[in-house]
Every structure is written in structure tokens, then in C-alpha cells.
Design an enzyme around this catalytic site. Structure first.
Site, PDB file in Angstrom:
ATOM      1  N   SER A 275      14.476  20.914 -17.630  1.00  0.00           N
ATOM      2  CA  SER A 275      13.186  21.965 -17.748  1.00  0.00           C
ATOM      3  C   SER A 275      13.981  22.642 -18.634  1.00  0.00           C
ATOM      4  CB  SER A 275      12.688  21.394 -16.460  1.00  0.00           C
ATOM      5  OG  SER A 275      11.667  23.302 -16.601  1.00  0.00           O
TER       6      SER A 275
ATOM      7  N   LYS B 135      16.303  22.015 -12.687  1.00  0.00           N
ATOM      8  CA  LYS B 135      16.082  20.627 -12.847  1.00  0.00           C
ATOM      9  C   LYS B 135      16.181  19.401 -13.145  1.00  0.00           C
ATOM     10  CE  LYS B 135      11.614  19.330 -12.467  1.00  0.00           C
ATOM     11  NZ  LYS B 135      10.318  18.588 -11.145  1.00  0.00           N
TER      12      LYS B 135
ATOM     13  N   HIS C   1       0.242  -1.129  -0.218  1.00  0.00           N
ATOM     14  CA  HIS C   1       0.573  -0.130   0.184  1.00  0.00           C
ATOM     15  C   HIS C   1       0.550   0.868   0.628  1.00  0.00           C
ATOM     16  CE1 HIS C   1      -3.265  -2.942   1.071  1.00  0.00           C
ATOM     17  NE2 HIS C   1      -1.809  -3.179   1.797  1.00  0.00           N
TER      18      HIS C   1
ATOM     19  N   GLU D  66      10.155   7.595 -16.747  1.00  0.00           N
ATOM     20  CA  GLU D  66       8.329   8.321 -17.318  1.00  0.00           C
ATOM     21  C   GLU D  66       8.137   8.052 -18.677  1.00  0.00           C
ATOM     22  OE1 GLU D  66       8.690  12.182 -16.573  1.00  0.00           O
ATOM     23  OE2 GLU D  66       9.032  11.528 -15.112  1.00  0.00           O
TER      24      GLU D  66
END
Ligand code: ARG
Length: 466
Positions: free
Chosen positions: A286, A292, A165, A299
């Protein structure tokens, strides 16, 4: 009877019964050469095998065969050199090649299509293509498995929190966690191998759907092309694409496994976890936020999984309403299949590379494992070993956890005397059960997370890949 003027060179082999040519829009709409030319090498290979068989059974002569082989070699060379005159007017890869062959080989080229149809031809080409794609995918899965084993070996005793979980559950070793993915990939490889058995059957000889009256030798063609056997029913041979669907299902599962791993990589790399660093070469920045460093490769693998799942559904949907036997719908199997292969193979390759660029922050993993009273279950099992029934032990440890929390401490920080208030069976040796080391070392059974067991599992895994 009126017949239309065939514009020079544009008439199709089937245009004899037509009184007017297809409109431009219909021509563009039905053409597949833009994508099925990818099957060209397999189409040539299958044509050579078919021609050899036609010669062996006496349907074409030796000189015809020689002219066909020479012509097809020339076609192959032109394709490889990027000099082949592909034309949408000739619909698909099969007609493009046959037309050029006939230009090069004359009458012999016109004899090649005896005893076959584009229906069995395209099914054969697709199977040859897919067989090679499966072999490539399997090699890539293996390479990824090796990369996983290398990382697991380096971290056989690095402790991290195992989650359920997404809450800290129990300490595990990072090597053990990685081996979970090894197992998934091992099953993926088995699935691909199993799928290959059903892919590797020869449709040629089925012709349009009903076979041919020519005395063909299908086994000879199957052998020549390295098929394990022939499709046993001519109607089935040209109409079903279940083999492509099955491959997409295998690919979707591989991607799903990678996607889950990617999700973890993204989480682990977030400063909230800080478990790993990914090498710069696998990250992007970025355009607005100068600080960043994003795990875009992970992804994208996660995102591309959706494409492959989509292709699986596309192929299932393509098939479900088709009456027997061949229907042109089947031409629509190529793009999803090709994209599934491309997406799978690229994702596997980039993922293996990315693994080699992972730097593990042991400290962060271990300190996270110390949070959340991760060794509570170990304490309960310690009590079981002292003769306490498990349900009672569970209750006693729960009480101890509440007590520790009320004092802002962790279970492992409680003194034996404090623990004894809840669990009188706890002795001086209780502390060993509550440490991370003691906790992971104690789970040394088959399939367990103990470093020694992980090392044994890695050795076994390496053998399985050899
Ligand atoms: N391009 C077609 C395909 O991919 C080849 C078979 C065409 N057969 C036909 N009867 N129109 O399926």
C-alpha cells in the site's frame, strides 16, 4: 459522369462507383486496421492457400502464384520487422496487405481477390486466429491443472474446514478441495475442445455471401489450412459469429472458476483465516499503510472475470439483430474477442505461477476445522452404523451440540458418558469418529475426501493429462 479525383494511393479498391471520398471522420470511424492487424499472419496464410487453389483450378498462372507467394512472404517479413506501412486510409488488415502485395507483385497481386470477398476472408482469418488461441488456452489450462495436482499431492492429508454458507460444515482435506478446481478445469478443457470443432471450419468460398461462379476447390483450401471441413452454407459462413460467442462463453466459465478460487485465496490469506501465505512476488503493498501485503493478483483475476463476461454479452448483443448475411456490425467482434483471449491466457498463466507461491499453514487450517463442531455429522453417521435411524441420530447430536455449547466446549471434547445421555448407542469407540483424522478417513468412497482417496484421484488425474 462526374467522378472524384482519387488522391494518389488513397483510393480504395471499392471506390470506383463513388463520386466523392469518405470524410475524414467516416474514414476513422470505419477503419479497423488499428486492431484487426492482429490477424495479419492468418490473413497471409489464408491468402497463400487461396492463391494455390486459384492456380490449381487455372484462374491464375504459375508465375502469378510465385509472385504472390514471394510478395506475401515479403509482407510477412515487413510486418514481423515492424516495417510494414500500415495505413488507416486502407481501412483494414485485408486491404492493407493486398495493397502492399500489389505494390510488390504488380498485376499478380491484383488477381488474388478472385473468387473471394473480405466477408469470407475475415471470417476465415478470425477462425484461424481463434483456433490458435484455443490451442494456447488449452495448454495453459493443462499447466494450471498440473500445478493444482502438485499442490493437492502435498496436501492430500492436510485437514481444513469445508464450508457451506461460509460457515464451517465438515472437515475436508485441502487436497480434496483443490481437486474440486481440477474438475472444473477439466470440464473447461473439454468445452474448449468441443468449441474448437465448430471453429475449425472453412468459410472461404462463400465470397460475399452467395459463393462464386469460378470453379473453386474449397476442400483443397480447407486441407491446406488444416480445417476439418468447410462451412456448408455460404450465407451462414460469412454471417454468423456464434463460434466466437461460444469461445467467449467457454472463457467466461474458465474465468468464473478462477474467480471463485481467487475469492478463496483472498479469504484464506486474510488474518481472520490465516490459512495460506502468498509469496511476496505475487503481492503488492500500500502507498500509505506500510505494513500491508495485499493479494492483488487474485483480486485482479476476480475483477477481470467481469471483462470476459462483458465480452460474451457484447458479442451476443452484436449478433442478435443482424439480418442475413454479412453486416459491418461484425467488425465489432474483434476487440471483445481479442481481449477475451488476452485476459484468459494471461489470467491462466499468472494464476498457475501464483499457485506455486502458496505456503499453507496446516496448523491454522486444522484448528479452524476443530471449531464449529465440524464432526457432528460424523457422530450422527456413527449412530446410524449402530442402528439408530438417521433422523433420530440427527436430533440426538443436535442436543449434544447444544449441551456442549452451553458449557463452552466442542462436541469432540465431550466424554463418551456425556454423549450417552443424548445418544445411548454411543460406545467407547465413539471418539474416533469425532476426530478430524477419523472424520476425513471415514469418507473414503468414490469422490470422497479421505487422504487415500485423494491420492488415488490425483493419480487418475495425472493420467488424464498425459
Ligand atoms: N473489416 C471488415 C470486418 O472486419 C472486413 C469485411 C468488410 N466487408 C465489407 N463488405 N465492408 O468485418
Amino acid at each position: 459522369m462526374a467522378t472524384y479525383e482519387k488522391p494518389d494511393g488513397k483510393a480504395k479498391p471499392w471506390s470506383g462507383r463513388f463520386t466523392e471520398p469518405a470524410t475524414d471522420l467516416v474514414r476513422r470511424y470505419t477503419a479497423s486496421v488499428g486492431f484487426d492487424r492482429r490477424l495479419a499472419e492468418h490473413d497471409i496464410e489464408a491468402s497463400v492457400a487461396h492463391a494455390r487453389m486459384l492456380q490449381a483450378i487455372g484462374v491464375i498462372g504459375k508465375s502469378d502464384l510465385a509472385a504472390i507467394e514471394k510478395g506475401l512472404a515479403q509482407v510477412r517479413a515487413e510486418i514481423r520487422a515492424g516495417a510494414f506501412p500500415w495505413s488507416e486510409a486502407h481501412e483494414d488488415v485485408h486491404l492493407n496487405i493486398e495493397r502492399r502485395l500489389t505494390e510488390l507483385a504488380g498485376e499478380a497481386g491484383k488477381r488474388l481477390h478472385a473468387g473471394r470477398s473480405r466477408n469470407d476472408q475475415v471470417a476465415t482469418d478470425t477462425r484461424l486466429y481463434l483456433r490458435a488461441a484455443i490451442d494456447q488456452s488449452q495448454a495453459l489450462v493443462k499447466a494450471l491443472q498440473r500445478a493444482l495436482l502438485d499442490l493437492a499431492e502435498a496436501h492430500a492429508d492436510t485437514v481444513m474446514p469445508g464450508h457451506t454458507h461460509l460457515q464451517v460444515a465438515q472437515p475436508v482435506t485441502f487436497g480434496h478441495h483443490l481437486l474440486a478446481y481440477f474438475e472444473m478445469l477439466a470440464r473447461d478443457a473439454q468445452r474448449l475442445a468441443d468449441c474448437r470443432k465448430r471453429v475449425n471450419r472453412l468459410p472461404l468460398g462463400a465470397a460475399a455471401l452467395a459463393g462464386t461462379s469460378l470453379p473453386i476447390d474449397r476442400l483443397m483450401v480447407a486441407k491446406e489450412l488444416g480445417f476439418d471441413g468447410v462451412c456448408e452454407n455460404s450465407i451462414d459462413a460469412v454471417s454468423d459469429r456464434d463460434f466466437a460467442i461460444e469461445f467467449c462463453a467457454c472463457a467466461a466459465l474458465v474465468m468464473t472458476h478462477l474467480s471463485r478460487f481467487c475469492e478463496e485465496i483472498v479469504l484464506w490469506m486474510s488474518p481472520r483465516f490465516g490459512f495460506i501465505e502468498l509469496a511476496d512476488r505475487f503481492c503488492t503493498g500500500s502507498s500509505i499503510m506500510p505494513q500491508k501485503k495485499n493479494p492483488d493478483v487474485a483480486e485482479l483475476v476476480r475483477g477481470k472475470t467481469g471483462r470476459v463476461n462483458g465480452h460474451l454479452v457484447a458479442l451476443l448483443t452484436l449478433m442478435k439483430g443482424q439480418p442475413l448475411a454479412y453486416n459491418r456490425d461484425n467488425q465489432e467482434d474483434k476487440e471483445p474477442l481479442f481481449d477475451a483471449v488476452d485476459t484468459l491466457t494471461m489470467s491462466l498463466a499468472v494464476f498457475a505461477e501464483m499457485l506455486s507461491g502458496i505456503k499453507v499453514n496446516r496448523e491454522a487450517m486444522e484448528s479452524a476445522a476443530r471449531q464449529g463442531h465440524a464432526t457432528a455429522t460424523d457422530l450422527a453417521e456413527y449412530l446410524v452404523k449402530k442402528g439408530v435411524p438417521f433422523r433420530e441420530a440427527h436430533e440426538a447430536v443436535a442436543q449434544a451440540v447444544r449441551y456442549a455449547e452451553s458449557r463452552g466446549r466442542s462436541l469432540a471434547e465431550l466424554k463418551p458418558a456425556e454423549l450417552q445421555r443424548f445418544a445411548p448407542a454411543a460406545a467407547r469407540d465413539v471418539h474416533a469418529a469425532l476426530t478430524l483424522e477419523g472424520s476425513v478417513n471415514s469418507r473414503s468412497h468414490l469422490g470422497g475426501t479421505a487422504p487415500a482417496r485423494v491420492k488415488a484421484a490425483i493419480a487418475k488425474a495425472r493420467k488424464s493429462l498425459a
